[in-house]
Write an enzyme that holds these catalytic residues in place. Structure first.
Site, PDB file in Angstrom:
ATOM      1  N   LYS A  99       0.845  -1.197   0.000  1.00 23.20           N
ATOM      2  CA  LYS A  99       0.000   0.000   0.000  1.00 23.20           C
ATOM      3  C   LYS A  99       0.879   1.245   0.000  1.00 23.20           C
ATOM      4  O   LYS A  99       2.086   1.163   0.265  1.00 23.20           O
ATOM      5  CB  LYS A  99      -0.921  -0.020   1.224  1.00 23.20           C
TER       6      LYS A  99
ATOM      7  N   ARG B 251     -10.469  -0.086  14.714  1.00 28.76           N
ATOM      8  CA  ARG B 251     -10.128   0.812  13.623  1.00 28.76           C
ATOM      9  C   ARG B 251     -10.961   0.457  12.410  1.00 28.76           C
ATOM     10  O   ARG B 251     -11.857   1.187  12.029  1.00 28.76           O
ATOM     11  CB  ARG B 251      -8.618   0.700  13.341  1.00 28.76           C
TER      12      ARG B 251
ATOM     13  N   TYR C  78      16.135  30.107   9.533  1.00 30.65           N
ATOM     14  CA  TYR C  78      14.905  30.798   9.933  1.00 30.65           C
ATOM     15  C   TYR C  78      14.781  30.833  11.454  1.00 30.65           C
ATOM     16  O   TYR C  78      15.070  29.847  12.134  1.00 30.65           O
ATOM     17  CB  TYR C  78      13.684  30.069   9.374  1.00 30.65           C
TER      18      TYR C  78
ATOM     19  N   MET D  60      12.187  24.276   3.557  1.00 27.78           N
ATOM     20  CA  MET D  60      11.411  23.458   2.620  1.00 27.78           C
ATOM     21  C   MET D  60      12.301  22.615   1.709  1.00 27.78           C
ATOM     22  O   MET D  60      12.044  21.441   1.482  1.00 27.78           O
ATOM     23  CB  MET D  60      10.505  24.365   1.769  1.00 27.78           C
TER      24      MET D  60
HETATM   25  C1  LIG Z   1      -0.512  -1.758   6.859  1.00 28.70           C
HETATM   26  C2  LIG Z   1      -1.105  -3.058   7.244  1.00 28.70           C
HETATM   27  C3  LIG Z   1      -0.316  -4.221   7.263  1.00 28.70           C
HETATM   28  C4  LIG Z   1       1.174  -4.189   7.124  1.00 28.70           C
HETATM   29  O1  LIG Z   1       1.697  -3.724   8.344  1.00 28.70           O
HETATM   30  P1  LIG Z   1       3.261  -3.676   8.647  1.00 28.70           P
HETATM   31  O2  LIG Z   1       3.335  -3.310  10.067  1.00 28.70           O
HETATM   32  O3  LIG Z   1       3.824  -2.631   7.724  1.00 28.70           O
HETATM   33  O4  LIG Z   1       3.807  -5.018   8.346  1.00 28.70           O
HETATM   34  C5  LIG Z   1      -0.953  -5.435   7.488  1.00 28.70           C
HETATM   35  N1  LIG Z   1      -2.294  -5.491   7.721  1.00 28.70           N
HETATM   36  C6  LIG Z   1      -3.070  -4.394   7.744  1.00 28.70           C
HETATM   37  C7  LIG Z   1      -4.510  -4.527   8.030  1.00 28.70           C
HETATM   38  C8  LIG Z   1      -2.506  -3.135   7.519  1.00 28.70           C
HETATM   39  O5  LIG Z   1      -3.278  -2.048   7.568  1.00 28.70           O
END
Ligand SMILES: *Cc1c(COP(=O)(O)O)cnc(C)c1O
Length: 382
Positions: free
Chosen positions: A37, A140, A271, A319
């Protein structure tokens, strides 16, 4: 013409595959998928995923439909692509056409997928897989306690669904001693034992069970079930709090010295004039800043490495630029054009992604996913 002042992100695909193989061994007898992802945590899913596939990875996870569609363009059907964020209304046709697997997170999503399955092309629909995500304590995403009981109480709610994956996600897996781990394991086991699913119309057997992400792979094997879902560990980030990191570093992050200047007492840097020079010294200005994902919290706190020597960050991060103190270094080691290291090589001549994250007040995940588009991405070892 590449911009020779641009910062450089080097990705070692060989090290990434070594990490995948290590995770596969640790996860046995479960098989190991890969979470790619957020564009493979910023490293480039189109580069990363085909290498994992060649190494035998057949289960890929992304968050969104758009990520799934983009990944399908580089991975042939046959490789499974799961959508962790679920089934957005109106996306059913796109998901089915690209043979993506939505992971259903609510009863409403289940109902929407079922009515889509009953629509035109219902025969082919039998082959379309979906997954189910049960929330066991993270609170979640996924079916909550009430929805879980509803589903267990009335298996017909899943009629017509071809469920290939049943999963949950741990809240505290990076802390092996945390009691939440056992609580969630127990909850997931109960769900797996009590859930009655309609027969698989595609001839598949029982669905794969999946609980462990990167950190869960380093818990005892009763957490591994059938399929592990590592993400961050593939990219070399430490999976267990406070333990030695068994993974190979995958990335090196470098930026160039654009300018050097001699400064003296009474001068301030950057800055807000937040750094006061304490004696005659030399500053180097580097072409990387918070627009590139270098956290502003590193100002006056972190360090980079020049030719294997630590050079403190002085003044605020801006930046596109940051300044380091190189007064203690031989002049020939610091020239305009010299590449300095923000991540890598190994200590003591460099720092890990976890070191940089700690100095930034964050975690490796956030460092990775913030690396901006200005980095020249270079891949090796593929
Ligand atoms: C992002 C995610 C993972 C991967 O998690 P890592 O800690 O990066 O291995 C696995 N399962 C779900 C549901 C996630 O949201």
């Amino acid at each position: 013409m590449p911009d020779s002042y641009a910062p450089v992100l080097s990705v070692d695909l060989g090290a990434m595959l070594a990490n995948y193989n290590l995770l596969c061994r640790r996860a046995l007898p479960a098989i190991c998928g890969a979470v790619v992802k957020a564009d493979a945590y910023g490293l480039g899913a189109a580069m990363i995923a085909p290498h994992l596939k060649r190494a035998g990875c057949a289960h890929f996870f992304v968050a969104t439909v758009d990520e799934g569609l983009a990944l399908r363009r580089v991975l042939l059907p046959g490789v499974k692509i799961y959508l962790l964020d679920g089934l957005p209304p109106g996306a059913e046709n796109d998901i089915a056409a690209a043979e993506l697997i939505p992971i259903l997170n609510t009863l409403a999503e289940i109902e929407r997928w079922r009515s889509f399955q009953r629509g035109p092309g219902a025969k082919a629909a039998a082959l379309r897989q979906a997954g189910l995500h049960f929330d066991t304590g993270l609170n979640r995403l996924g079916l909550d306690r009430r929805a879980t009981l509803d589903l267990i109480g009335d298996p017909h709610l899943l009629d017509g669904c071809n469920i290939g994956l049943v999963m949950s996600h741990l809240a505290c897996a990076d802390d092996p001693e945390h009691p939440m781990n056992r609580t969630q394991l127990q909850a997931f086991r109960e769900i797996a034992a009590n859930l009655r699913l309609p027969p698989r119309l595609d001839g598949g057997g029982r669905p794969l069970l999946s609980l462990a992400a990167s950190s869960g792979i380093f818990l005892p094997s009763d957490y591994h079930f059938d399929l592990a879902r590592p993400g961050v560990a593939l990219y070399g980030v430490s999976p267990v709090l406070g333990a030695e990191n068994p993974l190979a570093p995958v990335l090196r992050l470098q930026a160039k010295i654009l300018q050097l200047r001699d400064v003296d007492l009474d001068m301030t840097v950057g800055y807000g004039a937040s750094h006061q020079v304490r004696g005659p010294t030399c500053l180097a200005t580097i072409g990387v800043g918070y627009a590139d994902g270098i956290f502003r919290s590193l100002g006056n706190r972190g360090a980079v490495f020049v030719a294997g020597q630590r050079a403190p960050i002085v003044g605020r991060i801006s930046m596109d630029l940051m300044t380091i103190d190189v007064g203690h270094m031989p002049r020939q080691a610091v020239q305009p054009g010299t590449l300095v290291d923000l991540i890598g090589p190994a200590a003591p001549r460099g720092q890990s992604i976890d070191d940089l994250a700690t100095a930034s007040g964050t975690i490796g995940y956030e460092i990775l996913t913030n690396l901006g588009p200005r980095f020249q991405r270079r891949y090796s070892g593929g």
